[in-house]
Structure formats: C-alpha cells, structure tokens
Scaffold this motif. Sequence first.
Motif, short mmCIF file in Angstrom:
data_model
loop_
_atom_site.label_atom_id
_atom_site.label_comp_id
_atom_site.label_asym_id
_atom_site.label_seq_id
_atom_site.Cartn_x
_atom_site.Cartn_y
_atom_site.Cartn_z
N VAL A 70 7.87 8.59 -4.03
CA VAL A 70 7.34 9.40 -2.93
C VAL A 70 5.82 9.53 -3.06
O VAL A 70 5.10 9.43 -2.07
N CYS A 71 5.34 9.72 -4.25
CA CYS A 71 3.89 9.86 -4.47
C CYS A 71 3.14 8.56 -4.20
O CYS A 71 2.00 8.58 -3.75
N LEU A 72 3.76 7.43 -4.49
CA LEU A 72 3.08 6.14 -4.39
C LEU A 72 3.38 5.39 -3.09
O LEU A 72 2.94 4.26 -2.93
N VAL A 73 4.12 6.02 -2.18
CA VAL A 73 4.56 5.30 -0.98
C VAL A 73 3.39 4.82 -0.12
O VAL A 73 3.47 3.76 0.50
N GLU A 74 2.29 5.54 -0.11
CA GLU A 74 1.15 5.14 0.70
C GLU A 74 0.18 4.23 -0.05
O GLU A 74 -0.55 3.48 0.56
N SER A 75 0.15 4.32 -1.36
CA SER A 75 -0.87 3.58 -2.11
C SER A 75 -0.42 2.19 -2.57
O SER A 75 -1.26 1.33 -2.78
N ALA A 79 6.61 -4.15 -0.69
CA ALA A 79 6.96 -5.41 -1.34
C ALA A 79 6.59 -5.40 -2.82
O ALA A 79 7.36 -5.87 -3.66
N HIS A 80 5.42 -4.85 -3.14
CA HIS A 80 5.01 -4.79 -4.55
C HIS A 80 5.92 -3.87 -5.36
O HIS A 80 6.25 -4.17 -6.50
N ARG A 81 6.31 -2.75 -4.76
CA ARG A 81 7.21 -1.84 -5.48
C ARG A 81 8.55 -2.50 -5.74
O ARG A 81 9.13 -2.35 -6.82
N SER A 127 14.44 2.70 -8.88
CA SER A 127 14.44 3.84 -7.95
C SER A 127 13.15 4.00 -7.18
O SER A 127 13.14 4.61 -6.12
N GLY A 128 12.05 3.49 -7.66
CA GLY A 128 10.77 3.68 -7.00
C GLY A 128 10.64 3.01 -5.66
O GLY A 128 9.80 3.37 -4.85
N LYS A 129 11.49 2.06 -5.34
CA LYS A 129 11.38 1.32 -4.10
C LYS A 129 12.19 1.91 -2.97
O LYS A 129 12.10 1.49 -1.83
N ILE A 130 13.03 2.89 -3.26
CA ILE A 130 13.96 3.39 -2.26
C ILE A 130 13.25 4.17 -1.17
O ILE A 130 13.61 4.09 -0.02
N ILE A 131 12.29 4.94 -1.52
CA ILE A 131 11.65 5.81 -0.54
C ILE A 131 10.74 5.03 0.38
O ILE A 131 10.02 4.20 0.02
#
Length: 131
Positions: A70-75, A79-81, A127-131
């Motif tokens: 959630v914190c990194l969704v904009e930065s 595809a990279h996530r 899990s980091g790619k789900i959001i």
Amino acid sequence: EDGDQKKDKTKGGDCLYASLVVVGLALLLPFNAFTLSADYFSSKLGGTKVVFDINLVFLVMNLIGSAFGVCLVESISFAHRIVVGLSLAGFCMFIITIFDMVLDLFSDSGLYVAILLIVGITAVGTSGKII
C-alpha cells in the motif's frame, strides 16, 4: 453495434479474470508449498511446532508485505513489484530446496530458522503486488 459493445466489455472482463487468477496462484502456491511439506519438516525437526510456526510467520509477514504494498503502490510500478516479488519468492524456495534436500547443510536448529526466514521472505515477496 450492440455486439461490438458487448465484445469490448467482455474483453476487459477476461483480462481482469486472468489477472485475478495469476495473483491468486502467486499468493497461494508458495503458501501451499510450505504447508504441504509440513510432514517432511516434522519428520526432520522432530517435536517442534514447525507447522504452526510456518502458518503464523506466513500470515504475519503477508500482512506486513501488504502494508508495504500500500505504501509503495505509487512509487514502484505494478510490473516491477510482480517481477521482484515472485523472483524473490522463487529464489528463496529454490535455495531452501538445494541447501536442505540436496546438500543437507543445515543442523536442526539452523533448518528451523532457515525455514521460517524463507517463509517470511516468500510471504513478503508474494503479498506486495496484490494492492
């Protein structure tokens, strides 16, 4: 005209369905790999609570990974996530397989720590790619 509009609507739905299936597989396959190998870990580690600990670590680290997502969704791009997360998960699962099953390099306590560490890294990676 109505047929063309209907095709356009279903085309987007097909992509959405396919992406949800891929995300579901990416999340559940690593979890199932560790959970289904619980018999192997139980036989190798004797009287430990490895199955409970695997599930607990996976769920807690998955929650932490989702929060980072959630914190990194904009930065960081989507595809990279996906690429980094799944590569990290696959690499960790490969490493534990080679070092434990093939080379048999771990002591019992070292294997226990390594399993939980790899489970945690895999959970964060998937899990980091789900959001």
